[in-house]
Design an enzyme around this catalytic site. Structure first.
Site, PDB file in Angstrom:
ATOM      1  N   GLY A  31      13.388 -47.905   6.138  1.00  7.56           N
ATOM      2  CA  GLY A  31      12.128 -48.319   6.738  1.00  7.56           C
ATOM      3  C   GLY A  31      12.314 -49.404   7.780  1.00  7.56           C
ATOM      4  O   GLY A  31      13.401 -49.595   8.317  1.00  7.56           O
ATOM      5  N   HIS A  34      12.614 -48.876  14.024  1.00 13.76           N
ATOM      6  CA  HIS A  34      12.629 -49.359  15.401  1.00 13.76           C
ATOM      7  C   HIS A  34      13.158 -48.230  16.287  1.00 13.76           C
ATOM      8  O   HIS A  34      13.395 -47.100  15.807  1.00 13.76           O
ATOM      9  CB  HIS A  34      13.479 -50.624  15.525  1.00 13.76           C
ATOM     10  CG  HIS A  34      14.849 -50.517  14.937  1.00 13.76           C
ATOM     11  ND1 HIS A  34      15.834 -49.693  15.435  1.00 13.76           N
ATOM     12  CD2 HIS A  34      15.399 -51.132  13.856  1.00 13.76           C
ATOM     13  CE1 HIS A  34      16.933 -49.811  14.722  1.00 13.76           C
ATOM     14  NE2 HIS A  34      16.695 -50.669  13.743  1.00 13.76           N
ATOM     15  N   ALA A  35      13.349 -48.522  17.566  1.00 11.72           N
ATOM     16  CA  ALA A  35      13.736 -47.478  18.512  1.00 11.72           C
ATOM     17  C   ALA A  35      15.071 -46.837  18.163  1.00 11.72           C
ATOM     18  O   ALA A  35      15.311 -45.670  18.490  1.00 11.72           O
ATOM     19  CB  ALA A  35      13.773 -48.041  19.926  1.00 11.72           C
ATOM     20  N   HIS A  37      16.151 -46.104  15.078  1.00 14.47           N
ATOM     21  CA  HIS A  37      15.817 -45.038  14.124  1.00 14.47           C
ATOM     22  C   HIS A  37      15.167 -43.861  14.836  1.00 14.47           C
ATOM     23  O   HIS A  37      15.466 -42.688  14.552  1.00 14.47           O
ATOM     24  CB  HIS A  37      14.845 -45.556  13.052  1.00 14.47           C
ATOM     25  CG  HIS A  37      15.386 -46.638  12.180  1.00 14.47           C
ATOM     26  ND1 HIS A  37      14.946 -47.931  12.261  1.00 14.47           N
ATOM     27  CD2 HIS A  37      16.330 -46.617  11.202  1.00 14.47           C
ATOM     28  CE1 HIS A  37      15.579 -48.668  11.362  1.00 14.47           C
ATOM     29  NE2 HIS A  37      16.433 -47.900  10.713  1.00 14.47           N
ATOM     30  N   GLU A 148      25.683 -45.338  15.083  1.00 11.71           N
ATOM     31  CA  GLU A 148      27.016 -45.922  15.156  1.00 11.71           C
ATOM     32  C   GLU A 148      27.003 -47.440  15.020  1.00 11.71           C
ATOM     33  O   GLU A 148      28.069 -48.049  14.873  1.00 11.71           O
ATOM     34  CB  GLU A 148      27.690 -45.527  16.472  1.00 11.71           C
ATOM     35  CG  GLU A 148      28.080 -44.061  16.526  1.00 11.71           C
ATOM     36  CD  GLU A 148      28.894 -43.715  17.758  1.00 11.71           C
ATOM     37  OE1 GLU A 148      28.979 -44.581  18.674  1.00 11.71           O
ATOM     38  OE2 GLU A 148      29.427 -42.600  17.811  1.00 11.71           O
ATOM     39  N   LYS A 149      25.830 -48.069  15.081  1.00  5.47           N
ATOM     40  CA  LYS A 149      25.806 -49.527  14.874  1.00  5.47           C
ATOM     41  C   LYS A 149      26.421 -49.881  13.526  1.00  5.47           C
ATOM     42  O   LYS A 149      27.208 -50.818  13.419  1.00  5.47           O
ATOM     43  CB  LYS A 149      24.375 -50.075  14.950  1.00  5.47           C
ATOM     44  CG  LYS A 149      24.313 -51.588  14.708  1.00  5.47           C
ATOM     45  CD  LYS A 149      22.897 -52.113  14.746  1.00  5.47           C
ATOM     46  CE  LYS A 149      22.153 -51.813  13.477  1.00  5.47           C
ATOM     47  NZ  LYS A 149      22.641 -52.628  12.325  1.00  5.47           N
ATOM     48  N   GLN A 153      29.644 -47.775   7.742  1.00  7.84           N
ATOM     49  CA  GLN A 153      28.795 -46.918   6.917  1.00  7.84           C
ATOM     50  C   GLN A 153      28.904 -45.464   7.351  1.00  7.84           C
ATOM     51  O   GLN A 153      28.976 -44.553   6.511  1.00  7.84           O
ATOM     52  CB  GLN A 153      27.339 -47.387   7.010  1.00  7.84           C
ATOM     53  CG  GLN A 153      26.345 -46.456   6.329  1.00  7.84           C
ATOM     54  CD  GLN A 153      24.929 -46.971   6.432  1.00  7.84           C
ATOM     55  OE1 GLN A 153      24.507 -47.790   5.632  1.00  7.84           O
ATOM     56  NE2 GLN A 153      24.185 -46.492   7.422  1.00  7.84           N
ATOM     57  N   SER A 185      17.995 -53.724  15.174  1.00  4.55           N
ATOM     58  CA  SER A 185      18.123 -53.832  13.725  1.00  4.55           C
ATOM     59  C   SER A 185      16.840 -54.405  13.158  1.00  4.55           C
ATOM     60  O   SER A 185      16.197 -55.256  13.803  1.00  4.55           O
ATOM     61  CB  SER A 185      19.294 -54.750  13.358  1.00  4.55           C
ATOM     62  OG  SER A 185      19.305 -55.047  11.975  1.00  4.55           O
TER      63      SER A 185
END
Length: 282
Positions: A31, A34-35, A37, A148-149, A153, A185
């Protein structure tokens, strides 16, 4: 867009889509959209017939209870942001749909979890791997989209999908940045005004260090200089600033092949992460 909270209801929908021969994409989130996502949603829409966005704040991937308590819960505004994208389902599972009574299984990925955030946040990636595995199975997705940020993960999820023979193919998508270069983020919302003004220097320092490493500058000197610049800019702690191979995240002493420069640092009580590619030149 349907909001679904029970996995049985979700499976009724996915079974219907499967009978119609449709493909399914999923964008797993916690949740506070932001842009970044939304760019994953756009990618999913372009490559699959049906798109599910999941929203679940996963307690098992938080090391600090205070961090979990502070994490924004913004379901209503998240749904509003998704409305223009014609998403098929927003899956907001009730906690017992993910961790029912008696739940006793943990997915643990070795290798790619052992440094970086894995070293500074013990157990974090066990929580990530476990919840992502469940979400991929519950959504029956053909493709799953990750930014990729969160580069470590992304590699963890790719490894678990391959090792567990999951049918879902993992798609990595480029980091989306603010106009000033700060990686988008949900944690950015917690920065005070002065810290927010200072935060973009993180990417500037990371980028200049990556360029120096690509040219063959001594790794130790480059990283020491970058850490000093971060402290001078107001970052209070640097959890890590490491050059690693891409994609297996093995530490590199020099940029002799495709790599990533990965960083986690604290500013105004907020932990920020970022990474950039390092490709040797010449």
């Amino acid at each position: 867009m349907k909001i679904v909270r029970q996995k049985s209801d979700l499976r009724d929908l996915t079974h219907t889509w499967r009978r119609a021969g449709e493909t399914i994409g999923v964008v797993p989130t916690m949740g506070a959209l932001h842009a970044g996502h939304l760019s994953l949603v756009e990618a999913a829409k372009s490559r699959t017939d049906r798109v599910i966005v999941t929203l679940f704040v996963n307690p098992r991937q938080f090391n600090n209870p205070e961090d979990l308590a502070k994490y924004p819960r913004t379901e209503d505004s998240d749904a509003e942001k998704l409305a223009p994208f014609d998403v098929d389902v927003l899956y907001v599972p009730d906690p017992d749909q993910i961790y029912p009574d008696g739940f006793a299984t943990t997915i643990s990925v070795a290798g790619v979890t052992e440094g970086l955030c894995g070293a500074t946040r013990p157990g974090h990636f066990d929580g990530v791997a476990t919840v992502v595995t469940k979400l991929l199975l519950q959504t029956d997705a053909d493709l799953a989209f990750f930014g990729e940020k969160d580069f470590q993960q992304l590699q963890v999820v790719r490894r678990l999908a391959a090792d567990l023979d999951l049918k879902t193919r993992i798609v990595g998508c480029p980091t989306v940045r603010e106009e000033d270069g700060l990686a988008m983020s949900s944690r950015n919302l917690r920065l005070g005004p002065d810290a927010r003004d200072s935060a973009p220097v993180l990417h500037d320092i990371l980028q200049s260090a990556a360029e120096a490493l690509s040219r063959g500058a001594p790794t130790t000197d480059v990283l020491d200089d970058a850490r000093s610049r971060l402290v001078a800019a107001g970052f209070t702690d640097v959890d890590y600033l490491d050059l690693c191979s891409d994609p297996d995240l093995t530490p590199m002493s020099a940029a002799t092949g495709p790599g990533r420069l990965l960083l986690a640092a604290w500013l105004d009580g907020v932990r920020l992460i970022d990474n950039v590619a390092v490709q040797p030149t010449g």
